[in-house]
Design a protein around this motif. Structure first.
Motif, PDB file in Angstrom:
ATOM      1  N   GLU A 106      -5.716  56.949 -62.190  1.00 24.78           N
ATOM      2  CA  GLU A 106      -5.317  55.949 -62.939  1.00 24.78           C
ATOM      3  C   GLU A 106      -5.173  54.954 -61.832  1.00 24.78           C
ATOM      4  OE1 GLU A 106      -5.115  53.241 -66.166  1.00 24.78           O
ATOM      5  OE2 GLU A 106      -5.712  55.761 -66.609  1.00 24.78           O
ATOM      6  N   ILE A 107      -5.714  53.359 -62.322  1.00 27.88           N
ATOM      7  CA  ILE A 107      -5.882  52.473 -61.286  1.00 27.88           C
ATOM      8  C   ILE A 107      -4.846  51.595 -61.190  1.00 27.88           C
ATOM      9  CG2 ILE A 107      -7.290  50.164 -60.533  1.00 27.88           C
ATOM     10  CD1 ILE A 107      -9.814  52.115 -61.102  1.00 27.88           C
ATOM     11  N   PRO A 108      -3.842  51.523 -60.095  1.00 26.31           N
ATOM     12  CA  PRO A 108      -2.116  51.225 -60.167  1.00 26.31           C
ATOM     13  C   PRO A 108      -3.159  49.499 -60.994  1.00 26.31           C
ATOM     14  CG  PRO A 108      -2.523  51.508 -58.634  1.00 26.31           C
ATOM     15  CD  PRO A 108      -4.320  52.112 -58.850  1.00 26.31           C
ATOM     16  N   ASP A 109      -1.955  48.429 -61.384  1.00 25.76           N
ATOM     17  CA  ASP A 109      -2.334  47.009 -61.916  1.00 25.76           C
ATOM     18  C   ASP A 109      -3.217  46.315 -61.135  1.00 25.76           C
ATOM     19  OD1 ASP A 109      -1.549  48.032 -64.426  1.00 25.76           O
ATOM     20  OD2 ASP A 109      -0.044  47.249 -64.480  1.00 25.76           O
ATOM     21  N   GLY A 110      -2.268  46.436 -59.956  1.00 21.50           N
ATOM     22  CA  GLY A 110      -1.992  45.512 -59.025  1.00 21.50           C
ATOM     23  C   GLY A 110      -4.158  45.679 -57.771  1.00 21.50           C
ATOM     24  N   ALA A 111      -4.504  47.563 -58.195  1.00 18.59           N
ATOM     25  CA  ALA A 111      -5.800  47.780 -57.573  1.00 18.59           C
ATOM     26  C   ALA A 111      -6.659  47.358 -58.860  1.00 18.59           C
ATOM     27  CB  ALA A 111      -6.317  48.540 -57.144  1.00 18.59           C
ATOM     28  N   ALA A 112      -7.057  47.241 -60.042  1.00 19.88           N
ATOM     29  CA  ALA A 112      -7.355  46.321 -60.913  1.00 19.88           C
ATOM     30  C   ALA A 112      -7.491  45.438 -61.227  1.00 19.88           C
ATOM     31  CB  ALA A 112      -6.570  47.489 -62.464  1.00 19.88           C
ATOM     32  N   HIS A 113      -6.468  44.507 -60.392  1.00 21.09           N
ATOM     33  CA  HIS A 113      -6.387  42.900 -60.697  1.00 21.09           C
ATOM     34  C   HIS A 113      -7.358  42.589 -59.190  1.00 21.09           C
ATOM     35  CE1 HIS A 113      -5.404  38.836 -60.345  1.00 21.09           C
ATOM     36  NE2 HIS A 113      -5.331  38.785 -59.269  1.00 21.09           N
ATOM     37  N   ALA A 114      -7.207  43.499 -58.042  1.00 17.58           N
ATOM     38  CA  ALA A 114      -7.866  43.306 -56.753  1.00 17.58           C
ATOM     39  C   ALA A 114      -9.166  43.149 -57.365  1.00 17.58           C
ATOM     40  CB  ALA A 114      -7.280  43.768 -56.254  1.00 17.58           C
ATOM     41  N   ALA A 115      -9.772  44.420 -58.668  1.00 20.08           N
ATOM     42  CA  ALA A 115     -11.205  44.628 -58.167  1.00 20.08           C
ATOM     43  C   ALA A 115     -11.899  43.450 -59.105  1.00 20.08           C
ATOM     44  CB  ALA A 115     -11.399  46.338 -59.155  1.00 20.08           C
TER      45      ALA A 115
END
Length: 138
Positions: A106-115
């Motif tokens: 699972e992609i952490p929320d912070g990483a998903a937002h950064a992407a």
């Protein structure tokens, strides 16, 4: 060919790609549009619109069976994103870089937002440059 960063800048398209990735082990025949609609809770016309963009970018494969279409992930075009992104991860994390060999985590929320931010910035920059060249007659 469409710029892959423009394509993946959209959150719904990334959700579809993640869903197809998760379902890759579950189904050898692909995932139907109806299954995508049900899993994501997005309308059928919206899913179809995004699947068209993903098809044109060659990020998904489609198999037709009568009136039904089944989609699966085509990972080869994503190597361009991988080639672009990995140097940033290595620079930022060094030997502590996230384990990118396991795409099902699972992609952490912070990483998903950064992407999403990076994707939107890349799409915006491409748009500005393209318009500048058009205005210059190039």
């Amino acid at each position: 060919m469409t710029d892959i960063f423009d394509v993946i800048a959209d959150g719904t398209r990334r959700d579809i790609l993640q869903l197809l990735l998760r379902r890759a082990d579950e189904s050898e025949t692909g995932t139907s549009v109806g299954q995508i609609v049900a899993d994501l809770g997005v309308s059928q016309p919206t899913v179809s619109k995004h699947l068209k963009v993903l098809r044109e970018a060659e990020l998904v494969n489609v198999r037709e069976d009568g009136q039904r279409r089944f989609y699966s992930l085509a990972v080869e075009p994503l190597t361009a994103v991988d080639d672009w992104l990995v140097p940033f991860l290595v620079d930022a994390y060094g030997d502590q870089a996230p384990d990118i060999a396991h795409p099902f985590q699972e992609i952490p929320d912070g990483a998903a937002h950064a992407a999403e931010v990076v994707g939107r910035a890349a799409a915006s920059a491409k748009h500005v440059v393209t318009n500048a060249f058009k205005r210059l007659g190039g």
